[in-house]
Every structure is written in structure tokens, then in C-alpha cells.
Design a protein around this motif. Structure first.
Motif, mmCIF file in Angstrom:
data_model
loop_
_atom_site.group_PDB
_atom_site.id
_atom_site.type_symbol
_atom_site.label_atom_id
_atom_site.label_comp_id
_atom_site.label_asym_id
_atom_site.label_seq_id
_atom_site.Cartn_x
_atom_site.Cartn_y
_atom_site.Cartn_z
ATOM 1 N N ASP A 78 52.299 40.265 28.533
ATOM 2 C CA ASP A 78 52.716 40.297 29.927
ATOM 3 C C ASP A 78 52.350 41.588 30.638
ATOM 4 O O ASP A 78 52.756 41.795 31.784
ATOM 5 N N SER A 79 51.589 42.467 30.004
ATOM 6 C CA SER A 79 51.252 43.747 30.639
ATOM 7 C C SER A 79 50.180 43.559 31.707
ATOM 8 O O SER A 79 49.434 42.571 31.717
ATOM 9 N N GLU A 80 50.097 44.529 32.602
ATOM 10 C CA GLU A 80 49.064 44.482 33.632
ATOM 11 C C GLU A 80 47.670 44.488 33.017
ATOM 12 O O GLU A 80 46.780 43.764 33.469
ATOM 13 N N ILE A 81 47.466 45.297 31.988
ATOM 14 C CA ILE A 81 46.121 45.393 31.412
ATOM 15 C C ILE A 81 45.725 44.096 30.721
ATOM 16 O O ILE A 81 44.564 43.679 30.785
ATOM 17 N N THR A 82 46.667 43.409 30.085
ATOM 18 C CA THR A 82 46.348 42.130 29.454
ATOM 19 C C THR A 82 46.008 41.084 30.510
ATOM 20 O O THR A 82 45.054 40.312 30.344
ATOM 21 N N ARG A 83 46.753 41.057 31.604
ATOM 22 C CA ARG A 83 46.440 40.104 32.671
ATOM 23 C C ARG A 83 45.060 40.380 33.260
ATOM 24 O O ARG A 83 44.289 39.461 33.522
ATOM 25 N N MET A 88 42.550 37.891 35.325
ATOM 26 C CA MET A 88 42.308 38.233 36.718
ATOM 27 C C MET A 88 41.215 39.290 36.871
ATOM 28 O O MET A 88 41.432 40.456 36.545
ATOM 29 N N PRO A 89 40.044 38.922 37.341
ATOM 30 C CA PRO A 89 38.974 39.914 37.532
ATOM 31 C C PRO A 89 39.219 40.863 38.689
ATOM 32 O O PRO A 89 38.504 41.860 38.831
ATOM 33 N N ALA A 90 40.214 40.560 39.528
ATOM 34 C CA ALA A 90 40.589 41.459 40.616
ATOM 35 C C ALA A 90 42.089 41.343 40.822
ATOM 36 O O ALA A 90 42.630 40.240 40.906
ATOM 37 N N MET A 91 42.781 42.487 40.888
ATOM 38 C CA MET A 91 44.225 42.439 41.054
ATOM 39 C C MET A 91 44.755 43.750 41.612
ATOM 40 O O MET A 91 44.129 44.811 41.459
ATOM 41 N N GLN A 92 45.909 43.654 42.244
ATOM 42 C CA GLN A 92 46.622 44.840 42.683
ATOM 43 C C GLN A 92 47.437 45.353 41.513
ATOM 44 O O GLN A 92 48.094 44.577 40.816
ATOM 45 N N ILE A 142 33.632 48.225 36.103
ATOM 46 C CA ILE A 142 35.044 48.248 36.476
ATOM 47 C C ILE A 142 35.222 49.282 37.581
ATOM 48 O O ILE A 142 34.664 50.375 37.515
ATOM 49 N N ALA A 143 35.983 48.925 38.596
ATOM 50 C CA ALA A 143 36.228 49.843 39.709
ATOM 51 C C ALA A 143 37.712 49.850 40.039
ATOM 52 O O ALA A 143 38.395 48.830 39.942
ATOM 53 N N CYS A 144 38.202 51.020 40.409
ATOM 54 C CA CYS A 144 39.596 51.166 40.837
ATOM 55 C C CYS A 144 39.592 51.913 42.164
ATOM 56 O O CYS A 144 39.247 53.099 42.210
ATOM 57 N N GLU A 145 39.938 51.214 43.219
ATOM 58 C CA GLU A 145 39.981 51.798 44.554
ATOM 59 C C GLU A 145 41.386 51.618 45.104
ATOM 60 O O GLU A 145 41.817 50.493 45.371
ATOM 61 N N GLY A 146 42.094 52.736 45.257
ATOM 62 C CA GLY A 146 43.492 52.647 45.664
ATOM 63 C C GLY A 146 44.287 51.938 44.591
ATOM 64 O O GLY A 146 44.272 52.339 43.429
ATOM 65 N N ARG A 148 43.763 48.703 43.868
ATOM 66 C CA ARG A 148 43.022 47.476 43.556
ATOM 67 C C ARG A 148 42.036 47.733 42.422
ATOM 68 O O ARG A 148 41.168 48.603 42.514
ATOM 69 N N LEU A 149 42.164 46.949 41.368
ATOM 70 C CA LEU A 149 41.301 47.047 40.189
ATOM 71 C C LEU A 149 40.423 45.811 40.122
ATOM 72 O O LEU A 149 40.915 44.677 40.247
ATOM 73 N N THR A 150 39.114 46.004 39.921
ATOM 74 C CA THR A 150 38.182 44.873 39.857
ATOM 75 C C THR A 150 37.230 45.052 38.691
ATOM 76 O O THR A 150 36.985 46.167 38.224
ATOM 77 N N ARG A 151 36.699 43.937 38.223
ATOM 78 C CA ARG A 151 35.663 43.977 37.185
ATOM 79 C C ARG A 151 34.607 42.937 37.510
ATOM 80 O O ARG A 151 34.889 41.895 38.101
ATOM 81 N N GLU A 152 33.394 43.231 37.106
ATOM 82 C CA GLU A 152 32.280 42.311 37.298
ATOM 83 C C GLU A 152 31.892 41.728 35.943
ATOM 84 O O GLU A 152 31.493 42.460 35.040
ATOM 85 N N GLY A 153 32.009 40.427 35.798
ATOM 86 C CA GLY A 153 31.597 39.780 34.570
ATOM 87 C C GLY A 153 32.573 40.002 33.433
ATOM 88 O O GLY A 153 33.720 40.400 33.612
#
Length: 319
Positions: A78-83, A88-92, A142-146, A148-153
Motif C-alpha cells: 500500500d505504499s506510494e512507491i509500490t503504487r 500508476m505511471p503518473a501520480m501526486q 523518471i521525473a519529479c516536478e513539485g 507530481r511523479l512520472t515515469r516513461e515506460g
């Protein structure tokens, strides 16, 4: 190095667990208060001259550590990193997560990928962690802006090499509101402030071969972290494999380095740089540490036992 339960994993048990520690006797004299508990499958300790309400402070520390665990433990479904890794390739993300993920990506950039927060699947292949997925991924995806965390592929994020140091810094932030004199230790990561009149908190750097203390340092304000293979390793076919993965090969780091200890301004940075400097090796690592303004001590196996190599920034802390 984090778990969601009380059973340590092989990756959790850092060589750094015995790599750095409060010097016995000296720092506990004078009736100082000691708080302790469990988090991330290991123990945490706080030593301080005193607090107005120790029980309330201990509860706040436990709550902060639980918050870090819920955000960054890959052992928790249930952790954020596992989700993020599985769903979720993009999440707050929470402020804790954003701060640590941003720092991990920045240190990956500064170290030329020697610290790589995408090595989780390779770590898993050698039995040290739970993250699965493609092994040859690129942290630049992987990018973290503010917040918002996103990953490509197909790429996964692993913060085990930095999150425990951040947890020590979180505790420091809580304690600083009550006192300017404290020492924090979480499974080998140490953060210290105060004792200026005595030259700083006395800390021992372990001898990974003979046991006992190899070097003694003092910290007035800062952190020290150690990576090594004295405890957390695999021995197969007469070869020693460390728990630290070389991002270039996606295999355990090999060589004669027994431990690397890093002194930095925060435990989060010391934690991550101890990994990066071990991957880099002695020559490149000493140059990088000098450029980064951090202290480093390499303890290297040799025919005569251990050979030490350190820089001037480390030497200024020797007791």
C-alpha cells in the motif's frame, strides 16, 4: 533499507549497521536521555541531554517514521512507491516522497549514475529486495516536478538507498524544535547536532575485518553513513558479492573495498553518497567527494589487513 514488518531482510542489514556508532560511555555520560524504538525492520535511537516530554517526543518520532515507511517502503503493497511502480505511471505524491525522489534523481545526475534509483530489479535478482521489473532501465525516464511523479515506460523507482537517511533528518527536524543537542541513529545512519563545548558527538567508524573501532570522529552538526559488505553480502564460489549493485553492470560491486564512510550535512545525502562512492571506487570516489565537499573514508582490504584512504574533509572530523 526498509521493510513493512519486523523481520529484517538481507538488504536491510547494512554493513553500516555496525559501520558507525555512538562511542560507548563518553556520549552517554552525564545522565543524558535515550529514546529508542523500531522502524524499517531495524532500531532507532535518540540521545539528548533532556526533553520536556520524552514520551510525547517519542510518539512524534514514531509517527514521522511510520509516515516515511508508508511513502517509501517497497515491502508494503500500500505504499506510494509500490503504487507508482506497479499501477500508476503518473501520480501526486506526498511532500516526503517528493523531497526524497527529487534528491535521489539529483544525486543520480551529479554522480553520473553511480547512485541509481532504478536498480531495484537487479537488487531483487540477488536476493536483497522486493522490486521486480526490467533491470536495464534508465533513471532519466523518471521525473519529479513539485508533487507530481512520472515515469516513461517500464521503469521502477527504488529509494532504499536514501530513505533511511531522510528519516534521520526528519527526526532531526522534530528534535530541533525542542533542543539543539542530540544524536540520532537509525540502523547505522547517524545525524548529530550540538555538544559544541565537548567538540561534538563522539562516533566510531568500525573496523570491518577485525571488529572494534578503526577511526574516531566527532560531529558538531552533520551526518555520517557507511556502506560495506561485512554483514550484507553473498559468498558464492569463493567470491564475495556485496548488496550494492553497480548500475553499469547491474551486478554486485566487486573489488577490495570493505567499507565507505561519508560525512555530509544531511543523513539523506550521506546515505546516498556512501553508495555512489562505493560504486565509483577509491580513485574516482576521492575526486568526486572532494568536488562535492563531503568527507570520505575508504577502508580497503590489502595483504596486510586494511588500508585507509580519506580526504581532507574527513580528516577535519578525526577525534
Amino acid at each position: 533499507m526498509m521493510t513493512s514488518g519486523s523481520r529484517p531482510t538481507r538488504r536491510l542489514v547494512l554493513a553500516g549497521l555496525a559501520g558507525v556508532g555512538l562511542m560507548p560511555g563518553a556520549a552517554l555520560a552525564g545522565g543524558r536521555l535515550r529514546l529508542s524504538g523500531r522502524a524499517f525492520g531495524t532500531d532507532w535511537h535518540v540521545v539528548t541531554p533532556g526533553l520536556a516530554d520524552p514520551r510525547a517526543t517519542a510518539r512524534r518520532i514514531a509517527a514521522a517514521l511510520a509516515q516515511v515507511d508508508r511513502a517509501m517502503s517497497p515491502f508494503r503493497p500500500d505504499s506510494e512507491i509500490t503504487r507508482f511502480n506497479t499501477l500508476m505511471p503518473a501520480m501526486q505524491v506526498s511532500p516526503d516522497f517528493a523531497r526524497v525522489a527529487g534528491a535521489a534523481l539529483a544525486i543520480a545526475q551529479a554522480s553520473g549514475g553511480a547512485f541509481d534509483p532504478t536498480v531495484g530489479p537487479a537488487v531483487h535478482r540477488y536476493g536483497f529486495g522486493p522490486i521486480t521489473g526490467p533491470e536495464h532501465a534508465d533513471w532519466r525516464r523518471i521525473a519529479c516536478e513539485g508533487d507530481r511523479l512520472t515515469r516513461e515506460g517500464a521503469v521502477t523507482l527504488d529509494l532504499c538507498g536514501i530513505a533511511k537517511g531522510y528519516a534521520a533528518d526528519r527526526i532531526a527536524g522534530l528534535l530541533r524544535a525542542e533542543t539543539g543537542d542530540f544524536l540520532i541513529e537509525i540502523g547505522g545512519e547517524i545525524r548529530a547536532e550540538g555538544l559544541a563545548a565537548d567538540g561534538g558527538w563522539p562516533i566510531g567508524i568500525a573496523d570491518p575485518l577485525a571488529g572494534g573501532v578503526h577511526d574516531r570522529i566527532r560531529l558538531r552538526r552533520g551526518a555520517v553513513a557507511t556502506s560495506g559488505d561485512a554483514v550484507n553480502r553473498i559468498d558464492m564460489g569463493g567470491r564475495r558479492y556485496s548488496h550494492t549493485i553497480d548500475p553499469a553492470t547491474r551486478a554486485p560491486v566487486r573489488g577490495d573495498i570493505a567499507s565507505v564512510s561519508v560525512i555530509a550535512e544531511t543523513a539523506m545525502r550521506a546515505d546516498a553518497l556512501a553508495t555512489a562512492l562505493w560504486v565509483m571506487g577509491e580513485e574516482r570516489g576521492l575526486d568526486f567527494a572532494q568536488a562535492q565537499g563531503v568527507g570520505v573514508l575508504y577502508l580497503i582490504r590489502s595483504a596486510g589487513g586494511l588500508r585507509a584512504a580519506s580526504n581532507a574533509a574527513f580528516a577535519t572530523h578525526l577525534a
